[in-house]
Design a protein around this motif. Structure first.
Motif, PDB file in Angstrom:
ATOM      1  N   LEU A   1      -2.876   3.028  14.787  1.00 36.17           N
ATOM      2  CA  LEU A   1      -3.990   2.286  15.382  1.00 36.17           C
ATOM      3  C   LEU A   1      -5.160   3.195  15.735  1.00 36.17           C
ATOM      4  O   LEU A   1      -6.224   2.718  16.148  1.00 36.17           O
ATOM      5  N   SER A   2      -4.991   4.475  15.589  1.00 35.08           N
ATOM      6  CA  SER A   2      -6.038   5.428  15.942  1.00 35.08           C
ATOM      7  C   SER A   2      -7.078   5.517  14.823  1.00 35.08           C
ATOM      8  O   SER A   2      -6.802   5.226  13.655  1.00 35.08           O
ATOM      9  N   ASP A   3      -8.302   5.881  15.241  1.00 37.45           N
ATOM     10  CA  ASP A   3      -9.342   6.130  14.228  1.00 37.45           C
ATOM     11  C   ASP A   3      -8.963   7.311  13.343  1.00 37.45           C
ATOM     12  O   ASP A   3      -9.557   7.496  12.270  1.00 37.45           O
ATOM     13  N   TYR A   4      -8.026   8.115  13.803  1.00 41.05           N
ATOM     14  CA  TYR A   4      -7.599   9.298  13.043  1.00 41.05           C
ATOM     15  C   TYR A   4      -6.148   9.141  12.601  1.00 41.05           C
ATOM     16  O   TYR A   4      -5.389  10.111  12.542  1.00 41.05           O
ATOM     17  N   SER A   5      -5.738   7.915  12.302  1.00 38.87           N
ATOM     18  CA  SER A   5      -4.385   7.674  11.819  1.00 38.87           C
ATOM     19  C   SER A   5      -4.227   8.282  10.431  1.00 38.87           C
ATOM     20  O   SER A   5      -5.216   8.535   9.727  1.00 38.87           O
ATOM     21  N   PRO A   6      -2.996   8.563  10.003  1.00 38.51           N
ATOM     22  CA  PRO A   6      -2.780   9.145   8.677  1.00 38.51           C
ATOM     23  C   PRO A   6      -3.406   8.292   7.580  1.00 38.51           C
ATOM     24  O   PRO A   6      -3.323   7.059   7.608  1.00 38.51           O
ATOM     25  N   ILE A   7      -4.037   8.948   6.626  1.00 38.06           N
ATOM     26  CA  ILE A   7      -4.619   8.258   5.482  1.00 38.06           C
ATOM     27  C   ILE A   7      -3.627   8.362   4.333  1.00 38.06           C
ATOM     28  O   ILE A   7      -3.356   9.471   3.827  1.00 38.06           O
ATOM     29  N   LEU A   8      -3.045   7.249   3.927  1.00 39.15           N
ATOM     30  CA  LEU A   8      -2.035   7.231   2.872  1.00 39.15           C
ATOM     31  C   LEU A   8      -2.413   6.185   1.832  1.00 39.15           C
ATOM     32  O   LEU A   8      -2.671   5.027   2.179  1.00 39.15           O
ATOM     33  N   ASN A   9      -2.469   6.621   0.558  1.00 35.20           N
ATOM     34  CA  ASN A   9      -2.817   5.720  -0.534  1.00 35.20           C
ATOM     35  C   ASN A   9      -1.656   5.646  -1.520  1.00 35.20           C
ATOM     36  O   ASN A   9      -0.901   6.613  -1.710  1.00 35.20           O
ATOM     37  N   GLY A  10      -1.577   4.502  -2.195  1.00 39.66           N
ATOM     38  CA  GLY A  10      -0.535   4.351  -3.206  1.00 39.66           C
ATOM     39  C   GLY A  10       0.841   4.418  -2.582  1.00 39.66           C
ATOM     40  O   GLY A  10       1.114   3.828  -1.531  1.00 39.66           O
ATOM     41  N   ARG A  11       1.730   5.158  -3.226  1.00 45.98           N
ATOM     42  CA  ARG A  11       3.105   5.257  -2.771  1.00 45.98           C
ATOM     43  C   ARG A  11       3.356   6.549  -1.982  1.00 45.98           C
ATOM     44  O   ARG A  11       4.511   6.899  -1.748  1.00 45.98           O
ATOM     45  N   MET A  12       2.277   7.243  -1.605  1.00 48.51           N
ATOM     46  CA  MET A  12       2.428   8.475  -0.814  1.00 48.51           C
ATOM     47  C   MET A  12       3.002   8.139   0.556  1.00 48.51           C
ATOM     48  O   MET A  12       2.581   7.173   1.202  1.00 48.51           O
ATOM     49  N   SER A  13       3.974   8.923   1.004  1.00 48.52           N
ATOM     50  CA  SER A  13       4.551   8.713   2.326  1.00 48.52           C
ATOM     51  C   SER A  13       4.476  10.008   3.129  1.00 48.52           C
ATOM     52  O   SER A  13       4.433  11.103   2.567  1.00 48.52           O
ATOM     53  N   PHE A  14       4.450   9.859   4.457  1.00 49.10           N
ATOM     54  CA  PHE A  14       4.394  11.004   5.367  1.00 49.10           C
ATOM     55  C   PHE A  14       5.310  10.706   6.543  1.00 49.10           C
ATOM     56  O   PHE A  14       5.198   9.641   7.178  1.00 49.10           O
ATOM     57  N   ASP A  15       6.224  11.623   6.833  1.00 49.94           N
ATOM     58  CA  ASP A  15       7.221  11.362   7.879  1.00 49.94           C
ATOM     59  C   ASP A  15       6.926  12.088   9.184  1.00 49.94           C
ATOM     60  O   ASP A  15       7.781  12.201  10.049  1.00 49.94           O
ATOM     61  N   GLY A  16       5.681  12.577   9.336  1.00 44.37           N
ATOM     62  CA  GLY A  16       5.308  13.323  10.539  1.00 44.37           C
ATOM     63  C   GLY A  16       5.341  14.815  10.329  1.00 44.37           C
ATOM     64  O   GLY A  16       4.774  15.580  11.106  1.00 44.37           O
ATOM     65  N   THR A  17       5.989  15.259   9.246  1.00 44.97           N
ATOM     66  CA  THR A  17       6.073  16.681   8.927  1.00 44.97           C
ATOM     67  C   THR A  17       5.696  16.957   7.476  1.00 44.97           C
ATOM     68  O   THR A  17       4.963  17.904   7.195  1.00 44.97           O
ATOM     69  N   ALA A  18       6.176  16.131   6.547  1.00 48.06           N
ATOM     70  CA  ALA A  18       6.002  16.411   5.123  1.00 48.06           C
ATOM     71  C   ALA A  18       5.457  15.206   4.375  1.00 48.06           C
ATOM     72  O   ALA A  18       5.758  14.051   4.711  1.00 48.06           O
ATOM     73  N   PHE A  19       4.636  15.495   3.334  1.00 45.03           N
ATOM     74  CA  PHE A  19       4.252  14.486   2.360  1.00 45.03           C
ATOM     75  C   PHE A  19       5.321  14.453   1.272  1.00 45.03           C
ATOM     76  O   PHE A  19       5.790  15.497   0.813  1.00 45.03           O
ATOM     77  N   THR A  20       5.683  13.251   0.841  1.00 42.07           N
ATOM     78  CA  THR A  20       6.626  13.108  -0.272  1.00 42.07           C
ATOM     79  C   THR A  20       5.857  12.656  -1.507  1.00 42.07           C
ATOM     80  O   THR A  20       5.172  11.621  -1.476  1.00 42.07           O
ATOM     81  N   ILE A  21       5.931  13.445  -2.570  1.00 46.32           N
ATOM     82  CA  ILE A  21       5.154  13.191  -3.776  1.00 46.32           C
ATOM     83  C   ILE A  21       5.688  11.947  -4.483  1.00 46.32           C
ATOM     84  O   ILE A  21       6.892  11.838  -4.760  1.00 46.32           O
ATOM     85  N   PRO A  22       4.790  10.966  -4.804  1.00 45.72           N
ATOM     86  CA  PRO A  22       5.256   9.686  -5.374  1.00 45.72           C
ATOM     87  C   PRO A  22       5.438   9.699  -6.885  1.00 45.72           C
ATOM     88  O   PRO A  22       6.132   8.835  -7.431  1.00 45.72           O
ATOM     89  N   GLU A  23       4.810  10.641  -7.593  1.00 43.22           N
ATOM     90  CA  GLU A  23       4.920  10.647  -9.058  1.00 43.22           C
ATOM     91  C   GLU A  23       4.604  12.046  -9.586  1.00 43.22           C
ATOM     92  O   GLU A  23       3.959  12.854  -8.927  1.00 43.22           O
ATOM     93  N   ASP A  24       5.095  12.314 -10.787  1.00 48.68           N
ATOM     94  CA  ASP A  24       4.829  13.606 -11.412  1.00 48.68           C
ATOM     95  C   ASP A  24       3.335  13.721 -11.714  1.00 48.68           C
ATOM     96  O   ASP A  24       2.683  12.754 -12.120  1.00 48.68           O
TER      97      ASP A  24
END
Length: 254
Positions: free
Chosen positions: A145-168
């Motif tokens: 809800l923050s103006d600085y919330s994580p920006i995530l597009n497509g199938r990219m995920s972020f668990d608070g520590t790491a980005f998980t790559i969605p495709e090669d």
């Protein structure tokens, strides 16, 4: 007989007078000679004085010429050194200009690539300041809800520590951290694709001033890779405008 004797006497007297006259003439001539000699001696003394003056003048002139020669040589040396310094400065400037042109070309290429790239993820610092951190960074904002919330597009995920790559594909990964001001240790961060580090940025923190470190790299990544930022054991400023972490997709694997 008497007359003849008197004549003899007169003749002798006359000879004596003539001799006296001759002596007087000789004396007069001698005085003139002495006067002439004295005049010549005086002229010689004057000439000697003039010669001495000329020699002294020549000596002073030689000293002056030598001093001028030394001064001219010194000026020539200074001008030569300044010319060398100017040439070195010009070469350094030319090298700097060439490097700037190269950097500008690289920047244009990067901007061209990024302009066609897809931003998949970007997270901001959670606002913590002067916080110690060692290892994986988990000080990112996760408030959706923050103006600085994580920006995530497509199938990219972020668990608070790491980005998980969605495709090669080929990705552009970047990050920045700010070192707290009260440390003098060598601090910095690394970007990891577990388990290997592919980029490290370190610097010496200067007491009394915060130091921001930025690093980025293009990497070929595969689906499921986890990209993590880690830091050395120092104090950091994870303000929303002081530290961040993100990924762009440059090209999908065909």
């Amino acid at each position: 007989m008497q007359q003849s004797f008197n004549e003899k006497i007169e003749e002798l007297v006359e000879k004596g007078r003539k001799r006296d006259r001759d002596i007087e003439e000789l004396q007069s001539h001698s005085v003139q000679q002495n006067s002439t000699v004295n005049g010549l001696i005086s002229q010689i003394d004057n000439l000697k004085s003039d010669v001495t003056t000329i020699q002294q003048f020549d000596s002073e002139q030689n000293v002056t010429i030598q001093e001028l020669s030394v001064s001219i040589n010194s000026v020539n040396d200074t001008l030569h050194k300044q010319a060398q310094d100017f040439q070195t400065t010009e070469e350094n400037l030319s090298s700097s200009i060439d490097q700037l042109q190269t950097n500008f070309v690289d920047l244009n290429r990067t901007l061209t690539v990024l302009s066609a790239a897809t931003p998949l993820g970007h997270v901001f610092g959670n606002g913590s300041t002067d916080v110690e951190n060692s290892g994986a960074v988990g000080l990112w904002t996760t408030d959706t809800l923050s103006d600085y919330s994580p920006i995530l597009n497509g199938r990219m995920s972020f668990d608070g520590t790491a980005f998980t790559i969605p495709e090669d594909g080929i990705y552009y990964i970047y990050g920045m951290v700010t070192i707290a001001h009260d440390l003098v240790d060598t601090c910095g961060f690394s970007l990891f694709v577990r388990p290997a580090s592919f980029l490290t940025a370190n610097d010496q923190s200067v007491s009394g001033a915060q130091q921001s470190l930025f690093g980025s790299q293009v990497r070929k990544l595969q689906t499921g890779h986890r990209v993590v930022m880690t830091t050395t054991n120092c104090k950091y400023n994870f303000g929303i405008d002081r530290s961040y972490f993100g990924i762009y997709l440059l090209q999908r694997e065909l």
